[in-house]
Design an enzyme around this catalytic site. Sequence first.
Site, PDB file in Angstrom:
ATOM      1  N   LYS A  13       1.273  -1.076   0.358  1.00  0.00           N
ATOM      2  CA  LYS A  13      -0.085   0.051   0.244  1.00  0.00           C
ATOM      3  C   LYS A  13       0.523   1.337  -0.259  1.00  0.00           C
ATOM      4  CE  LYS A  13      -2.406  -1.018   3.847  1.00  0.00           C
ATOM      5  NZ  LYS A  13      -2.295  -2.387   3.853  1.00  0.00           N
ATOM      6  N   ARG A  88      -9.037   0.567   9.522  1.00  0.00           N
ATOM      7  CA  ARG A  88      -9.084  -0.452   9.651  1.00  0.00           C
ATOM      8  C   ARG A  88     -10.256  -0.926  10.266  1.00  0.00           C
ATOM      9  NH1 ARG A  88      -3.771   0.670   9.081  1.00  0.00           N
ATOM     10  NH2 ARG A  88      -1.760  -0.856  10.038  1.00  0.00           N
ATOM     11  N   ARG A 127      11.378  -5.680   4.549  1.00  0.00           N
ATOM     12  CA  ARG A 127      11.178  -4.430   4.413  1.00  0.00           C
ATOM     13  C   ARG A 127      12.224  -3.730   5.561  1.00  0.00           C
ATOM     14  NH1 ARG A 127       5.351  -1.135   4.634  1.00  0.00           N
ATOM     15  NH2 ARG A 127       5.302  -1.880   7.317  1.00  0.00           N
ATOM     16  N   ARG A 160      11.351  -0.868  10.308  1.00  0.00           N
ATOM     17  CA  ARG A 160      10.153  -0.056  11.540  1.00  0.00           C
ATOM     18  C   ARG A 160       9.758  -1.556  12.580  1.00  0.00           C
ATOM     19  NH1 ARG A 160       5.074   0.919   7.960  1.00  0.00           N
ATOM     20  NH2 ARG A 160       3.918  -0.332   9.798  1.00  0.00           N
ATOM     21  N   ARG A 171      -0.071  -8.219  13.573  1.00  0.00           N
ATOM     22  CA  ARG A 171      -0.947  -7.523  13.020  1.00  0.00           C
ATOM     23  C   ARG A 171      -1.543  -8.233  11.330  1.00  0.00           C
ATOM     24  NH1 ARG A 171       3.771  -4.812  10.786  1.00  0.00           N
ATOM     25  NH2 ARG A 171       2.469  -3.286   8.957  1.00  0.00           N
TER      26      ARG A 171
HETATM   27  P1  AMP Z   1       0.027   1.556   8.895  1.00  0.00           P
HETATM   28  O1  AMP Z   1       1.594   2.054   9.194  1.00  0.00           O
HETATM   29  O2  AMP Z   1      -0.332   1.220   8.279  1.00  0.00           O
HETATM   30  O3  AMP Z   1       1.046  -0.439   8.594  1.00  0.00           O
HETATM   31  O4  AMP Z   1       0.416   1.057  10.051  1.00  0.00           O
HETATM   32  C1  AMP Z   1       0.878   0.560  11.386  1.00  0.00           C
HETATM   33  C2  AMP Z   1       0.616   0.859  12.885  1.00  0.00           C
HETATM   34  O5  AMP Z   1       0.045   2.349  13.209  1.00  0.00           O
HETATM   35  C3  AMP Z   1      -0.648   0.310  12.804  1.00  0.00           C
HETATM   36  O6  AMP Z   1      -0.147  -1.603  13.062  1.00  0.00           O
HETATM   37  C4  AMP Z   1      -1.479   0.347  14.132  1.00  0.00           C
HETATM   38  O7  AMP Z   1      -1.106   0.148  15.438  1.00  0.00           O
HETATM   39  C5  AMP Z   1      -1.359   1.941  14.183  1.00  0.00           C
HETATM   40  N1  AMP Z   1      -2.289   2.572  13.548  1.00  0.00           N
HETATM   41  C6  AMP Z   1      -2.089   2.735  11.767  1.00  0.00           C
HETATM   42  N2  AMP Z   1      -3.209   3.318  11.566  1.00  0.00           N
HETATM   43  C7  AMP Z   1      -4.182   2.604  11.442  1.00  0.00           C
HETATM   44  C8  AMP Z   1      -5.654   2.851  11.823  1.00  0.00           C
HETATM   45  N3  AMP Z   1      -6.349   2.988  10.872  1.00  0.00           N
HETATM   46  N4  AMP Z   1      -6.510   2.786  12.981  1.00  0.00           N
HETATM   47  C9  AMP Z   1      -5.620   2.187  14.070  1.00  0.00           C
HETATM   48  N5  AMP Z   1      -4.433   0.869  13.949  1.00  0.00           N
HETATM   49  C10 AMP Z   1      -3.453   2.131  13.002  1.00  0.00           C
END
Ligand code: AMP
Length: 218
Positions: A13, A88, A127, A160, A171
């Site tokens: 994404k 999400r 990554r 990360r 996740r």
């Molecule tokens: P991402 O970079 O989108 O994979 O997000 C990394 C982490 O941020 C996720 O595993 C969640 O802990 C938090 N996070 C990001 N976006 C959301 C969302 N829309 N709702 C809840 N937690 C989020």
Amino acid sequence: MRIILLGPPGAGKGTQAVQIAQTASIPHISTGDILRANVKAGTELGTEAKRYMDAGELVPDDVIVGMVGDRLDEDDAAHGFLFDGFPRTVPQAESLEALLVDRGTPLDVVLRLAVPQEEVVERLTGRRTCSQCGRIFHMVFDPPTTEGRCDDCEGSLTQRDDDTEDVVLNRLDVYRAQTEPLENFYWERGLLRDVEAVGDVSDVQARIQAVLQEYGQS
Ligand code: AMP
């Protein structure tokens, strides 16, 4: 255009979002990026979010929805946006729907990036992200020319905190339980479009552009 990119962690994404946002001249809004910037800056929001992120859990809906509402009020989001990593959960999707109804700006399309489960873990654990410009590399599929350095700005590449194997597996469980129901939510609204997210980054990009062209995006 108003677009949501849906798909499990590791579907690509973030990589695809940069390209789509550039082509469509809309801001790329990644809730994960906003949260990570807050963690880095040591804000109250960042401190609260970090414990969820480190465990691979979702940050509470009210925190996320408040953050997104503020982001949509910024000038650059007036003519469209691309959400990456949001919504999400079904409550987040419902809140977004209400925010957009208030603004009279409904969604155009939800692109679901489909990728086989087995591939996701390998993609995520390999990554690496540039600590300076944010460019994403992969140790196997898209390695940098010089080990540990960004090709664009020579910034150092980091992993990360939540890309370690145990957190990645959590996740994915969280995605299946809380985010997958969104596929049905948007399918029922006639907004869901599938894109096969396997193969080269450029192939996936071409498939996405082909779908967006149907919505008037050249
Ligand atoms: P991402 O970079 O989108 O994979 O997000 C990394 C982490 O941020 C996720 O595993 C969640 O802990 C938090 N996070 C990001 N976006 C959301 C969302 N829309 N709702 C809840 N937690 C989020």
